[in-house]
Design a protein around this motif. Structure first.
Motif, PDB file in Angstrom:
ATOM      1  N   UNK A  24      -0.329   0.208  -6.046  1.00  0.00           N
ATOM      2  CA  UNK A  24      -1.747   0.568  -6.109  1.00  0.00           C
ATOM      3  C   UNK A  24      -2.356   0.724  -4.715  1.00  0.00           C
ATOM      4  N   UNK A  25      -2.151  -0.259  -3.861  1.00  0.00           N
ATOM      5  CA  UNK A  25      -2.733  -0.212  -2.518  1.00  0.00           C
ATOM      6  C   UNK A  25      -2.155   0.957  -1.720  1.00  0.00           C
ATOM      7  N   UNK A  26      -0.844   1.106  -1.747  1.00  0.00           N
ATOM      8  CA  UNK A  26      -0.196   2.176  -0.993  1.00  0.00           C
ATOM      9  C   UNK A  26      -0.664   3.551  -1.465  1.00  0.00           C
ATOM     10  N   UNK A  27      -0.784   3.718  -2.773  1.00  0.00           N
ATOM     11  CA  UNK A  27      -1.212   5.011  -3.321  1.00  0.00           C
ATOM     12  C   UNK A  27      -2.638   5.338  -2.909  1.00  0.00           C
ATOM     13  N   UNK A  28      -3.538   4.382  -3.052  1.00  0.00           N
ATOM     14  CA  UNK A  28      -4.943   4.614  -2.699  1.00  0.00           C
ATOM     15  C   UNK A  28      -5.083   4.944  -1.211  1.00  0.00           C
ATOM     16  N   UNK A  29      -4.451   4.146  -0.358  1.00  0.00           N
ATOM     17  CA  UNK A  29      -4.565   4.371   1.089  1.00  0.00           C
ATOM     18  C   UNK A  29      -3.885   5.678   1.483  1.00  0.00           C
ATOM     19  N   UNK A  30      -2.716   5.949   0.931  1.00  0.00           N
ATOM     20  CA  UNK A  30      -1.997   7.191   1.254  1.00  0.00           C
ATOM     21  C   UNK A  30      -2.813   8.418   0.877  1.00  0.00           C
ATOM     22  N   UNK A  31      -3.433   8.382  -0.279  1.00  0.00           N
ATOM     23  CA  UNK A  31      -4.270   9.515  -0.706  1.00  0.00           C
ATOM     24  C   UNK A  31      -5.456   9.681   0.230  1.00  0.00           C
ATOM     25  N   UNK A  32      -6.011   8.571   0.676  1.00  0.00           N
ATOM     26  CA  UNK A  32      -7.164   8.626   1.572  1.00  0.00           C
ATOM     27  C   UNK A  32      -6.833   9.172   2.948  1.00  0.00           C
ATOM     28  N   UNK A  33      -5.602   8.903   3.419  1.00  0.00           N
ATOM     29  CA  UNK A  33      -5.223   9.321   4.773  1.00  0.00           C
ATOM     30  C   UNK A  33      -4.202  10.449   4.794  1.00  0.00           C
ATOM     31  N   UNK A  34      -3.662  10.826   3.657  1.00  0.00           N
ATOM     32  CA  UNK A  34      -2.801  11.996   3.588  1.00  0.00           C
ATOM     33  C   UNK A  34      -1.342  11.802   3.940  1.00  0.00           C
ATOM     34  N   UNK A  35      -0.878  10.555   4.109  1.00  0.00           N
ATOM     35  CA  UNK A  35       0.540  10.345   4.403  1.00  0.00           C
ATOM     36  C   UNK A  35       0.978   8.988   3.891  1.00  0.00           C
ATOM     37  N   UNK A  37       3.190   6.968   5.002  1.00  0.00           N
ATOM     38  CA  UNK A  37       3.409   5.950   6.032  1.00  0.00           C
ATOM     39  C   UNK A  37       2.150   5.124   6.269  1.00  0.00           C
ATOM     40  N   UNK A  38       0.986   5.724   6.123  1.00  0.00           N
ATOM     41  CA  UNK A  38      -0.264   4.997   6.323  1.00  0.00           C
ATOM     42  C   UNK A  38      -0.469   3.986   5.197  1.00  0.00           C
ATOM     43  N   UNK A  39      -0.125   4.365   3.976  1.00  0.00           N
ATOM     44  CA  UNK A  39      -0.220   3.429   2.851  1.00  0.00           C
ATOM     45  C   UNK A  39       0.720   2.256   3.026  1.00  0.00           C
ATOM     46  N   UNK A  40       1.933   2.536   3.466  1.00  0.00           N
ATOM     47  CA  UNK A  40       2.907   1.469   3.707  1.00  0.00           C
ATOM     48  C   UNK A  40       2.434   0.570   4.844  1.00  0.00           C
ATOM     49  N   UNK A  41       1.870   1.161   5.884  1.00  0.00           N
ATOM     50  CA  UNK A  41       1.340   0.384   6.995  1.00  0.00           C
ATOM     51  C   UNK A  41       0.241  -0.564   6.504  1.00  0.00           C
ATOM     52  N   UNK A  42      -0.657  -0.068   5.662  1.00  0.00           N
ATOM     53  CA  UNK A  42      -1.742  -0.905   5.125  1.00  0.00           C
ATOM     54  C   UNK A  42      -1.188  -2.063   4.305  1.00  0.00           C
ATOM     55  N   UNK A  43      -0.167  -1.801   3.513  1.00  0.00           N
ATOM     56  CA  UNK A  43       0.453  -2.856   2.710  1.00  0.00           C
ATOM     57  C   UNK A  43       1.124  -3.875   3.621  1.00  0.00           C
ATOM     58  N   UNK A  44       1.903  -3.420   4.581  1.00  0.00           N
ATOM     59  CA  UNK A  44       2.589  -4.345   5.484  1.00  0.00           C
ATOM     60  C   UNK A  44       1.594  -5.179   6.292  1.00  0.00           C
ATOM     61  N   UNK A  45       0.544  -4.552   6.787  1.00  0.00           N
ATOM     62  CA  UNK A  45      -0.446  -5.264   7.580  1.00  0.00           C
ATOM     63  C   UNK A  45      -1.145  -6.328   6.736  1.00  0.00           C
ATOM     64  N   UNK A  46      -1.614  -5.952   5.567  1.00  0.00           N
ATOM     65  CA  UNK A  46      -2.312  -6.927   4.714  1.00  0.00           C
ATOM     66  C   UNK A  46      -1.357  -8.008   4.226  1.00  0.00           C
ATOM     67  N   UNK A  47      -0.119  -7.644   3.906  1.00  0.00           N
ATOM     68  CA  UNK A  47       0.861  -8.642   3.479  1.00  0.00           C
ATOM     69  C   UNK A  47       1.189  -9.629   4.579  1.00  0.00           C
TER      70      UNK A  47
END
Length: 134
Positions: A24-35, A37-47
């Motif tokens: 869920x987090x990766x999909x939402x962030x990836x859609x917002x930023x268009x890639x 890798x950004x969704x994965x980065x957000x998940x890794x950072x928050x985790x």
């Protein structure tokens, strides 16, 4: 034997929840930023921040990290283990490299290492200092 089964069930339930949350987090962030890798980065950072917070709470009186109990199995081993996505990070970095985007791959590697480690240190320091005050 029953204790080991309970531990596996707790980790499994937490892991399933973490995997769903990661998606869920990766999909939402990836859609917002268009890639992706950004969704994965957000998940890794928050985790990393959350595991740092949990680690700070799990420091014993002797100053050593002493994770234990059902809550740790469910929330840290299970939920966070299912949530964080270093393997996805690696694959997406490889994908960037294979696409000829070496600069982006290096930014992804450097930013992930720097910010995720910093988030873990920050979370740990916050909860450890609060525990020391209490």
């Amino acid at each position: 034997m029953l204790e080991a089964v309970i531990a596996m069930v707790l980790v499994g339930i937490g892991g399933a929840g973490g995997a769903v949350l990661r998606h869920l987090v990766s999909t939402v962030v990836s859609r917002g930023f268009g890639h992706g890798a950004i969704g994965t980065f957000a998940v890794n950072l928050s985790g990393c921040l959350v595991i740092g917070l949990a680690g700070g709470l799990a420091v014993g009186a002797d100053g050593r990290l002493s994770p234990q109990g059902d809550a740790w199995l469910l929330l840290v081993t299970g939920l966070l283990g299912g949530y964080t996505t270093v393997s996805s990070f690696s694959l997406q970095t490889l994908t960037l490299l294979r696409a000829g985007k070496g600069g982006m791959a290096l930014v992804n590697i450097g930013a992930s290492l720097l910010f995720c480690l910093s988030a873990t240190v920050t979370g740990f320091a916050v909860t450890y200092s609060l525990g020391a005050v209490l």
